[in-house]
Scaffold this motif. Structure first.
Motif, PDB file in Angstrom:
ATOM      1  N   VAL A 187      -2.601  -1.709 -11.004  1.00 38.84           N
ATOM      2  CA  VAL A 187      -3.324  -0.888 -10.034  1.00 38.84           C
ATOM      3  C   VAL A 187      -4.595  -1.632  -9.623  1.00 38.84           C
ATOM      4  O   VAL A 187      -5.436  -1.944 -10.457  1.00 38.84           O
ATOM      5  N   LEU A 188      -4.705  -1.913  -8.332  1.00 39.27           N
ATOM      6  CA  LEU A 188      -5.888  -2.586  -7.794  1.00 39.27           C
ATOM      7  C   LEU A 188      -6.883  -1.578  -7.224  1.00 39.27           C
ATOM      8  O   LEU A 188      -8.086  -1.713  -7.427  1.00 39.27           O
ATOM      9  N   MET A 236       0.847  -1.175   0.000  1.00 40.39           N
ATOM     10  CA  MET A 236       0.000   0.000   0.000  1.00 40.39           C
ATOM     11  C   MET A 236       0.890   1.236   0.000  1.00 40.39           C
ATOM     12  O   MET A 236       1.855   1.317   0.749  1.00 40.39           O
ATOM     13  N   PHE A 237       0.587   2.186  -0.858  1.00 40.28           N
ATOM     14  CA  PHE A 237       1.329   3.435  -0.960  1.00 40.28           C
ATOM     15  C   PHE A 237       0.424   4.582  -0.538  1.00 40.28           C
ATOM     16  O   PHE A 237      -0.709   4.689  -1.007  1.00 40.28           O
ATOM     17  N   ALA A 238       0.923   5.433   0.331  1.00 35.77           N
ATOM     18  CA  ALA A 238       0.153   6.582   0.799  1.00 35.77           C
ATOM     19  C   ALA A 238       0.179   7.688  -0.256  1.00 35.77           C
ATOM     20  O   ALA A 238       1.049   7.709  -1.137  1.00 35.77           O
ATOM     21  N   ARG A 239      -0.763   8.594  -0.148  1.00 37.26           N
ATOM     22  CA  ARG A 239      -0.828   9.747  -1.057  1.00 37.26           C
ATOM     23  C   ARG A 239       0.525  10.453  -1.075  1.00 37.26           C
ATOM     24  O   ARG A 239       1.128  10.725  -0.035  1.00 37.26           O
ATOM     25  N   GLY A 240       1.036  10.731  -2.274  1.00 36.73           N
ATOM     26  CA  GLY A 240       2.311  11.425  -2.433  1.00 36.73           C
ATOM     27  C   GLY A 240       3.521  10.511  -2.501  1.00 36.73           C
ATOM     28  O   GLY A 240       4.618  10.967  -2.833  1.00 36.73           O
ATOM     29  N   ARG A 285      -3.171   0.761  -3.897  1.00 36.03           N
ATOM     30  CA  ARG A 285      -2.866  -0.655  -3.690  1.00 36.03           C
ATOM     31  C   ARG A 285      -2.516  -1.259  -5.039  1.00 36.03           C
ATOM     32  O   ARG A 285      -3.255  -1.114  -6.013  1.00 36.03           O
ATOM     33  N   LEU A 286      -1.354  -1.914  -5.084  1.00 37.90           N
ATOM     34  CA  LEU A 286      -0.819  -2.453  -6.325  1.00 37.90           C
ATOM     35  C   LEU A 286      -0.530  -3.938  -6.196  1.00 37.90           C
ATOM     36  O   LEU A 286      -0.261  -4.437  -5.105  1.00 37.90           O
ATOM     37  N   ALA A 287      -0.563  -4.637  -7.334  1.00 37.87           N
ATOM     38  CA  ALA A 287      -0.022  -5.988  -7.428  1.00 37.87           C
ATOM     39  C   ALA A 287       1.270  -5.861  -8.222  1.00 37.87           C
ATOM     40  O   ALA A 287       1.353  -5.084  -9.176  1.00 37.87           O
ATOM     41  N   ARG A 288       2.293  -6.599  -7.818  1.00 37.92           N
ATOM     42  CA  ARG A 288       3.619  -6.485  -8.430  1.00 37.92           C
ATOM     43  C   ARG A 288       4.009  -7.809  -9.065  1.00 37.92           C
ATOM     44  O   ARG A 288       3.831  -8.868  -8.478  1.00 37.92           O
ATOM     45  N   LEU A 289       4.547  -7.736 -10.281  1.00 37.45           N
ATOM     46  CA  LEU A 289       5.099  -8.908 -10.959  1.00 37.45           C
ATOM     47  C   LEU A 289       6.553  -8.589 -11.261  1.00 37.45           C
ATOM     48  O   LEU A 289       6.850  -7.685 -12.038  1.00 37.45           O
ATOM     49  N   ASP A 290       7.484  -9.326 -10.617  1.00 34.95           N
ATOM     50  CA  ASP A 290       8.900  -9.065 -10.854  1.00 34.95           C
ATOM     51  C   ASP A 290       9.441 -10.009 -11.931  1.00 34.95           C
ATOM     52  O   ASP A 290       8.803 -10.990 -12.300  1.00 34.95           O
ATOM     53  N   ARG A 291      10.607  -9.693 -12.434  1.00 35.57           N
ATOM     54  CA  ARG A 291      11.184 -10.468 -13.536  1.00 35.57           C
ATOM     55  C   ARG A 291      11.425 -11.930 -13.171  1.00 35.57           C
ATOM     56  O   ARG A 291      11.087 -12.812 -13.970  1.00 35.57           O
ATOM     57  N   PRO A 292      11.983 -12.261 -12.008  1.00 33.27           N
ATOM     58  CA  PRO A 292      12.162 -13.678 -11.688  1.00 33.27           C
ATOM     59  C   PRO A 292      10.840 -14.461 -11.696  1.00 33.27           C
ATOM     60  O   PRO A 292      10.773 -15.576 -12.223  1.00 33.27           O
TER      61      PRO A 292
END
Length: 135
Positions: free
Chosen positions: A21-22, A1-5, A66-73
């Motif tokens: 972006v969820l 979760m990332f806060a505003r800013g 709120r984000l979902a992340r997909l990394d290269r590995p």
């Protein structure tokens, strides 16, 4: 979760993951110029995921994000375990990149057309009973 800013990714920094972006909204900016606002179901970072380029823009949360992340590995693992799914993901990402590129070139073309194409003017001059149109 990332806060505003909060900055999620910063332009020119290396990265190997993409985000979906969820919930919430985020701004994409390049060299300080806002390019667009992202909302639920949007994504960013596909070029970094594929290992092609450093981050091309900065993404900042406009409100709680709120984000979902997909990394290269994980992407590479997925490509081995489910190649059909990975191919469909790449097709969807490519279609999105193509649509963005087409929209961008259309906008650039309109801007150039408005500035570079000579305007045609038509003037009608009346002298007595004679009219002459000049273009």
């Amino acid at each position: 979760m990332f806060a505003r800013g909060a900055v999620v990714v910063r332009e020119e920094e290396p990265g190997d993951d993409m985000y979906f972006v969820l919930e919430g909204d985020a701004e994409i900016a390049r060299r300080g110029l806002e390019l667009r606002v992202l909302g639920p179901s949007d994504h960013f970072g596909e070029l970094a995921l594929l290992g092609l380029l450093p981050r091309s823009a900065t993404v900042t949360a406009l409100r709680s994000l709120r984000l979902a992340r997909l990394d290269r590995p994980r992407y590479l693992q997925l490509s081995m375990e489910a190649p059909h799914t990975t191919l469909r993901l790449l097709e969807a990402l490519l279609a999105n990149v193509a649509a963005s590129l087409i929209a961008m070139t259309d906008r650039v073309g309109m801007l150039l057309g408005e500035r570079l194409i000579p305007r045609r003017a038509e003037v009608t001059v009346t002298l007595g009973d004679a009219k002459r149109t000049v273009t």
